[in-house]
Design a protein around this motif. Sequence first.
Motif, mmCIF file in Angstrom:
data_model
loop_
_atom_site.group_PDB
_atom_site.id
_atom_site.type_symbol
_atom_site.label_atom_id
_atom_site.label_comp_id
_atom_site.label_asym_id
_atom_site.label_seq_id
_atom_site.Cartn_x
_atom_site.Cartn_y
_atom_site.Cartn_z
ATOM 1 N N ALA A 249 0.836 -1.208 0.000
ATOM 2 C CA ALA A 249 0.000 0.000 0.000
ATOM 3 C C ALA A 249 0.865 1.252 0.000
ATOM 4 O O ALA A 249 1.841 1.349 0.747
ATOM 5 C CB ALA A 249 -0.924 -0.010 1.212
ATOM 6 N N GLN B 115 -5.363 3.261 0.126
ATOM 7 C CA GLN B 115 -5.038 1.892 -0.279
ATOM 8 C C GLN B 115 -4.912 0.992 0.936
ATOM 9 O O GLN B 115 -5.391 -0.153 0.928
ATOM 10 C CB GLN B 115 -3.731 1.872 -1.078
ATOM 11 N N ARG C 158 -7.367 -2.319 1.765
ATOM 12 C CA ARG C 158 -6.799 -3.661 1.859
ATOM 13 C C ARG C 158 -7.037 -4.300 3.223
ATOM 14 O O ARG C 158 -7.220 -5.509 3.310
ATOM 15 C CB ARG C 158 -5.317 -3.601 1.482
#
Length: 237
Positions: free
Chosen positions: A12, A17, A21
């Motif tokens: 990431a 991000q 995740r």
Amino acid sequence: MLSGSYLSVMEAQTQEQFRDRIVRFAQELGFDYVSAMTVVDHSLSHSEFINVDNMPQAMVDAAASATTYRRDPVMQHCKRGTVPIIWDQTTYVNRGVADLWENLAEHGYRTGIALAMHFPEGRHFMMGVDRSESLPGNATDLTRMVADLQLFAVHAQDAALRLFVPVDMQMERPKLTPRELEALRWTMEGKTAWEVGSILGISERTAVLHIQNAMHKLDAINKHQAVLKALRLGLIH
């Protein structure tokens, strides 16, 4: 199913991000909610908290009080130790704070698993997954669930410390020898010390020594964490 999530979170590059995740991992594991908190101690009296989660706003408002934090047995457990805690209503009732659990339950937080990692120089990482359904009654299934969370957290903390800890508090790049780097590269590929020795033309004992030296220089507790740290620092690819 979960193995791709481990590498994905480590790669990431932004908070968005990172959030996407960890949420995806939690859902794959069977949980509605996830929280990953990075704590940086700037002094004895001042700490910075960076929390990434998918917590409903109503729950954020309910949990914002410092008094709630001090009374919450799960948070206090994570503040003091590193052993994962599996919690439910009983956890709160036994600590005399049943009202806190009732407040959590109203927002879908009825049970969960949480853990913490504490590092040198005032760096900490806490992660928890929560849901409204009961956890598995089968001990084997529950143990596997905890193990999956622990392994994912090792990868997630690596990304979190890189993304959220100030540059001047991040780990310096240690100087590893070419042999130590080669040993880590092959370890990353899943090779045993015996296989690493055969590939490099050295004895198994010498291969183990190179890996242990790399672990020491990277301040890692095992060879897997050494590989992760070496990847984050760009020492191996």
